[in-house]
Design a protein around this motif. Structure first.
Motif, PDB file in Angstrom:
ATOM      1  N   ASN A 103      -6.609  -6.753  12.305  1.00 26.94           N
ATOM      2  CA  ASN A 103      -7.215  -5.523  11.697  1.00 26.94           C
ATOM      3  C   ASN A 103      -6.950  -5.347  10.176  1.00 26.94           C
ATOM      4  O   ASN A 103      -7.811  -5.005   9.552  1.00 26.94           O
ATOM      5  CB  ASN A 103      -6.987  -4.364  12.529  1.00 26.94           C
ATOM      6  CG  ASN A 103      -7.448  -4.368  13.933  1.00 26.94           C
ATOM      7  OD1 ASN A 103      -8.655  -5.096  14.183  1.00 26.94           O
ATOM      8  ND2 ASN A 103      -7.083  -3.794  14.755  1.00 26.94           N
ATOM      9  N   LYS A 104      -5.706  -5.478   9.891  1.00 23.66           N
ATOM     10  CA  LYS A 104      -5.312  -5.058   8.568  1.00 23.66           C
ATOM     11  C   LYS A 104      -5.644  -6.436   7.604  1.00 23.66           C
ATOM     12  O   LYS A 104      -6.041  -6.128   6.397  1.00 23.66           O
ATOM     13  CB  LYS A 104      -3.674  -5.032   8.515  1.00 23.66           C
ATOM     14  CG  LYS A 104      -2.981  -3.563   9.220  1.00 23.66           C
ATOM     15  CD  LYS A 104      -1.660  -3.839   9.267  1.00 23.66           C
ATOM     16  CE  LYS A 104      -1.130  -2.556   9.842  1.00 23.66           C
ATOM     17  NZ  LYS A 104      -1.209  -0.953   9.259  1.00 23.66           N
ATOM     18  N   GLU A 122       3.682  -1.720  12.880  1.00 23.92           N
ATOM     19  CA  GLU A 122       2.830  -1.474  11.795  1.00 23.92           C
ATOM     20  C   GLU A 122       3.440  -1.939  10.719  1.00 23.92           C
ATOM     21  O   GLU A 122       2.691  -2.459   9.890  1.00 23.92           O
ATOM     22  CB  GLU A 122       2.719  -0.197  11.723  1.00 23.92           C
ATOM     23  CG  GLU A 122       1.684   0.735  12.895  1.00 23.92           C
ATOM     24  CD  GLU A 122       0.068   0.468  12.371  1.00 23.92           C
ATOM     25  OE1 GLU A 122       0.001   0.235  11.220  1.00 23.92           O
ATOM     26  OE2 GLU A 122      -0.643   1.229  13.401  1.00 23.92           O
ATOM     27  N   ASP A 130       1.908  -5.145   8.235  1.00 23.07           N
ATOM     28  CA  ASP A 130       1.692  -5.025   6.466  1.00 23.07           C
ATOM     29  C   ASP A 130       2.305  -6.127   6.145  1.00 23.07           C
ATOM     30  O   ASP A 130       1.944  -6.634   4.875  1.00 23.07           O
ATOM     31  CB  ASP A 130       2.169  -3.535   6.158  1.00 23.07           C
ATOM     32  CG  ASP A 130       1.308  -2.420   6.708  1.00 23.07           C
ATOM     33  OD1 ASP A 130       0.231  -2.535   7.084  1.00 23.07           O
ATOM     34  OD2 ASP A 130       1.830  -1.378   6.871  1.00 23.07           O
ATOM     35  N   ASN A 142       1.244  -6.212  -3.310  1.00 22.95           N
ATOM     36  CA  ASN A 142       1.258  -6.880  -2.294  1.00 22.95           C
ATOM     37  C   ASN A 142       2.054  -7.980  -2.039  1.00 22.95           C
ATOM     38  O   ASN A 142       1.816  -8.922  -1.848  1.00 22.95           O
ATOM     39  CB  ASN A 142      -0.317  -7.510  -2.119  1.00 22.95           C
ATOM     40  CG  ASN A 142      -1.224  -6.449  -1.610  1.00 22.95           C
ATOM     41  OD1 ASN A 142      -1.158  -5.475  -0.875  1.00 22.95           O
ATOM     42  ND2 ASN A 142      -2.527  -6.360  -2.214  1.00 22.95           N
ATOM     43  N   TYR A 152       0.829  -1.369  -0.103  1.00 23.29           N
ATOM     44  CA  TYR A 152      -0.059   0.050  -0.207  1.00 23.29           C
ATOM     45  C   TYR A 152       0.646   1.180   0.106  1.00 23.29           C
ATOM     46  O   TYR A 152       1.573   1.298   0.950  1.00 23.29           O
ATOM     47  CB  TYR A 152      -1.044  -0.147   1.263  1.00 23.29           C
ATOM     48  CG  TYR A 152      -1.675   1.102   1.196  1.00 23.29           C
ATOM     49  CD1 TYR A 152      -2.737   1.355   0.372  1.00 23.29           C
ATOM     50  CD2 TYR A 152      -1.264   2.244   2.253  1.00 23.29           C
ATOM     51  CE1 TYR A 152      -3.693   2.551   0.673  1.00 23.29           C
ATOM     52  CE2 TYR A 152      -2.246   3.393   2.603  1.00 23.29           C
ATOM     53  CZ  TYR A 152      -3.129   3.449   1.699  1.00 23.29           C
ATOM     54  OH  TYR A 152      -3.926   4.673   1.731  1.00 23.29           O
ATOM     55  N   LEU A 172      -2.830  -5.893  15.238  1.00 19.34           N
ATOM     56  CA  LEU A 172      -2.454  -5.031  13.992  1.00 19.34           C
ATOM     57  C   LEU A 172      -2.831  -5.995  12.932  1.00 19.34           C
ATOM     58  O   LEU A 172      -3.561  -5.346  11.793  1.00 19.34           O
ATOM     59  CB  LEU A 172      -1.081  -4.652  14.211  1.00 19.34           C
ATOM     60  CG  LEU A 172      -0.788  -3.320  15.106  1.00 19.34           C
ATOM     61  CD1 LEU A 172       0.704  -3.134  15.167  1.00 19.34           C
ATOM     62  CD2 LEU A 172      -1.611  -2.081  14.765  1.00 19.34           C
ATOM     63  N   ARG A 179      -9.507  -5.546   6.899  1.00 19.52           N
ATOM     64  CA  ARG A 179      -9.237  -4.273   5.905  1.00 19.52           C
ATOM     65  C   ARG A 179      -8.993  -4.736   4.364  1.00 19.52           C
ATOM     66  O   ARG A 179      -9.657  -4.363   3.650  1.00 19.52           O
ATOM     67  CB  ARG A 179      -8.532  -2.978   6.425  1.00 19.52           C
ATOM     68  CG  ARG A 179      -8.537  -1.965   5.481  1.00 19.52           C
ATOM     69  CD  ARG A 179      -7.763  -0.680   6.287  1.00 19.52           C
ATOM     70  NE  ARG A 179      -7.822   0.562   5.322  1.00 19.52           N
ATOM     71  CZ  ARG A 179      -6.666   0.794   4.664  1.00 19.52           C
ATOM     72  NH1 ARG A 179      -5.775   0.020   4.390  1.00 19.52           N
ATOM     73  NH2 ARG A 179      -7.086   1.913   3.885  1.00 19.52           N
ATOM     74  N   HIS A 180      -7.753  -5.418   4.546  1.00 20.75           N
ATOM     75  CA  HIS A 180      -7.382  -5.832   3.131  1.00 20.75           C
ATOM     76  C   HIS A 180      -8.448  -6.727   2.363  1.00 20.75           C
ATOM     77  O   HIS A 180      -8.796  -6.290   1.245  1.00 20.75           O
ATOM     78  CB  HIS A 180      -6.126  -6.957   3.174  1.00 20.75           C
ATOM     79  CG  HIS A 180      -5.454  -7.620   2.015  1.00 20.75           C
ATOM     80  ND1 HIS A 180      -5.240  -6.795   1.034  1.00 20.75           N
ATOM     81  CD2 HIS A 180      -5.927  -8.662   1.519  1.00 20.75           C
ATOM     82  CE1 HIS A 180      -4.645  -7.348  -0.074  1.00 20.75           C
ATOM     83  NE2 HIS A 180      -5.246  -8.701   0.304  1.00 20.75           N
ATOM     84  N   VAL A 217       0.695  -9.493   6.435  1.00 22.54           N
ATOM     85  CA  VAL A 217      -0.592  -9.295   5.605  1.00 22.54           C
ATOM     86  C   VAL A 217      -0.374  -9.876   4.188  1.00 22.54           C
ATOM     87  O   VAL A 217      -1.114 -10.484   3.469  1.00 22.54           O
ATOM     88  CB  VAL A 217      -1.358  -8.020   5.858  1.00 22.54           C
ATOM     89  CG1 VAL A 217      -2.417  -7.922   4.755  1.00 22.54           C
ATOM     90  CG2 VAL A 217      -1.986  -8.013   7.225  1.00 22.54           C
TER      91      VAL A 217
END
Length: 610
Positions: free
Chosen positions: A220-221, A181, A185, A146, A122, A217, A224-225, A188
């Protein structure tokens, strides 16, 4: 072009992408970056940053890129000559540094005809807007693919971030939250590359909350993804489980002298980027890359050194036999035979070279082992396991430690033994600790031992704490092992318990709901590298569920090995293990020591201007 030559050299030694994570990553790159390139028939320049160079090097060769229409590979930060008639493909991390370098290529004057931009993950809105403002008319494609993790092996990945250790565990860390964070990422993107939406669990620890924080984290990610995934459909949970584990779960495994081939090589041989330097018979120096392109390395890496040395006479015989085959019995060779020989020569040379490398490496490792490692191992194993080779409990760990302290071992090995002693007691008294520090003569470098407290590992305690409960271990007393290799990494217990659905919820809370498809009906048949080794085919991929383990704070080669062992033992579940980086004992000790250092103050020097 200098930039092209630098990147080409790094890609020239790239590993094969025949199976596992590397195959998945290369396929993802082909489906995104390469597919878009193919839409235009012209040859293109590929421009990479440091991370994407390492990423591509891990899963493809320069010849693979050439066959896909990439003619030159450049470094985004190097000075490059403009090639205005060619299109450029940018594969880079979404950082301000990369974006600024990209803008510089097109503003004020464009170096290339057009830009196809692919970010690893991202891209923040402010960076995207900055690019759009300065270079919009030159950008033909801008996508996020990604993939921001490094596929190190078929079942091992890293975040390629050794500096994260200090950022997470340093008591004076100023970027812990940002680091967690970033790691989240990257995890994910691993899940996305595997097309998995796993249930997330973490190891509950009263001392530290970093594992719990990272699990929250990631969860949640992930949500969202998959909410933002293609076709605006919310992806359902897949039959996979993700466990977030803190390094404090097992401080022993990365400190022990491990005697399997890969672990010994990482511990005892100075290597950079998996490159082994050795001498040939004529005294010249050569380098070899130890990776999955080397079939012998894949076959030998998880074997005990005793089994590897048993293979050496056969390798030497094969090398000699191979050289003798070059000539016929009467010393003559026909045109037809010569033609066949020429076709086989590249593969033949490769095989001979691989065998020569591993004969040399095994001899190097055995030299270290016979010189001092063998004597250390008995004491280390007794301290780690808490019992001797006959199964008798070690009643006085200090008696086990003393011979190491009184011998002429180097300071690092003595520190490792002292740490194993302290870990065996779950912490020692301050008085005893001071005596140990004086004995090893590290009065001015106490951080090698004391700083483990920042990981949540007990170092100083009172005598009343000696009896505190240590984590229960699986009973492996019925397994045949080498006396100098009795320790089993804690993570293997965790893997097997997870696969059998035996992890206690109170110790391993669910950050999110685990899929119902994950059940405990599968029994694991334990296979150990210290028993007779059975080679597993790397192509033998599992089509069932996946268990993904992430070790915050580094993963040791012995823990990497466990992922393959449990996968091999349990055919319906593939275990993938990852971390911020791969640990070696000496690097870990240095990282621990550095936790006590204050952050360097930032200052600027103003130049005198005329």
């Amino acid at each position: 072009m200098t930039g092209a030559r630098i990147c080409f050299d790094s890609l020239k030694m790239a590993t094969g992408a025949e199976y596992g994570l590397k195959k998945i990553v290369w396929q993802r790159i082909k489906d995104t970056i390469i597919a878009d390139c193919r839409k235009s028939e012209v040859w293109k320049i590929l421009i990479l940053d440091q991370f994407t160079t390492r990423l591509l090097s891990s899963c493809c060769k320069m010849s693979d890129l050439m066959s896909e229409g990439i003619t030159i590979v450049e470094d985004i930060y190097k000075n490059r000559e403009p090639v205005p008639e060619m299109k450029a493909v940018y594969f880079m991390t979404p950082t301000a540094k990369c974006v600024d370098a990209f803008i510089k290529d097109f503003n004020p004057k464009p170096k290339y005809r057009a830009a196809y931009v692919f970010f690893t993950d991202y891209c923040p809105d402010e960076l995207f807007d900055k690019m759009k403002k300065n270079c919009a008319k030159h950008i033909k494609v801008c996508k996020e693919i990604n993939i921001s993790f490094l596929p190190l092996e078929a079942q091992v990945f890293t975040c390629d971030s050794p500096e994260a250790f200090k950022s997470v565990y340093g008591p004076n860390s100023q970027d812990r939250d940002q680091t967690l964070e970033r790691i989240a990422d990257q995890i994910v993107t691993l899940c996305a590359a595997l097309d998995e939406y796993p249930g997330v669990r973490y190891k509950k620890d009263s001392a530290l909350v970093y594992g719990k924080q990272l699990a929250a984290l990631v969860d949640n990610k992930l949500a969202r993804h998959y909410e933002l995934d293609d076709n605006s459909k919310v992806k359902a949970k897949t039959p996979a489980q993700l466990l977030i584990v803190d390094r404090a779960l097992d401080p022993v495994s990365p400190i022990l002298h491990e005697l399997t081939y890969q672990a010994m090589a990482y511990d005892l041989i100075p290597m950079k980027d998996n490159t082994y330097e050795y001498k040939t018979k004529d005294g010249s120096k050569k380098e070899a890359l130890l990776n999955e392109e080397d079939e012998l390395w894949v076959k030998l890496r998880h074997m005990h050194i005793a089994e590897v040395t048993g293979q050496i006479p056969k390798l030497v015989k094969d090398i000699s036999a191979g050289r003798n085959e070059k000539q016929s019995a009467d010393g003559k060779i026909t045109i037809g035979a010569l033609s066949q020989l020429m076709k086989k020569m590249p593969a033949f040379r490769k095989q001979v070279t691989q065998k020569t490398v591993h004969v040399s490496l095994a001899e190097d490792l055995m030299s270290h082992y016979q010189k001092y490692v063998e004597k250390l191992c008995k004491a280390e194993q007794d301290l780690a396991v808490g019992a001797d080779a006959e199964g008798q409990k070690v009643k006085d760990p200090m008696r086990t430690l003393l011979p190491v302290l009184l011998n002429q071992y180097d300071t690092t090995d003595k520190i490792r033994a002292v740490l194993l002693y302290i870990f065996s007691l779950n912490g020692t008294t301050e008085e005893n600790l001071n005596k140990l520090i004086q004995n090893v003569k590290i009065e001015h470098e106490t951080g090698y031992i004391l700083n483990w407290k920042h990981l949540g590992v007990p170092i100083v305690s009172t005598s009343s704490m000696f009896s505190s409960r240590k984590q229960a271990r699986r009973d492996r007393s019925d397994q045949e092992t080498y006396n100098v290799s009795r320790w089993t990494p804690v993570i293997k217990d965790v893997m097997e318990d997870a696969v059998e659905n035996k992890l206690e919820v109170k110790d391993w809370p669910f950050q999110s709901e685990c899929p119902s498809a994950w059940n405990g009906s599968r029994a694991v048949r334990v296979v150990s590298a210290r028993q007779k080794h059975k080679g597993s085919s790397p192509d033998d991929l599992r089509s069932g569920s996946r268990l993904i383990i992430f070790l915050l704070g580094g993963v040791s080669p012995s823990e990497m090995r466990c992922a393959y062992e449990v996968t091999q033992a349990n055919k319906s579940c593939e275990v993938i293990i990852g971390s911020t980086h791969v640990l070696t004992p000496r690097d870990l000790l240095q990282d621990i020591f550095n936790l006590g250092k204050q952050p360097m103050e930032k200052f600027s020097i103003e130049e005198d201007r005329p």
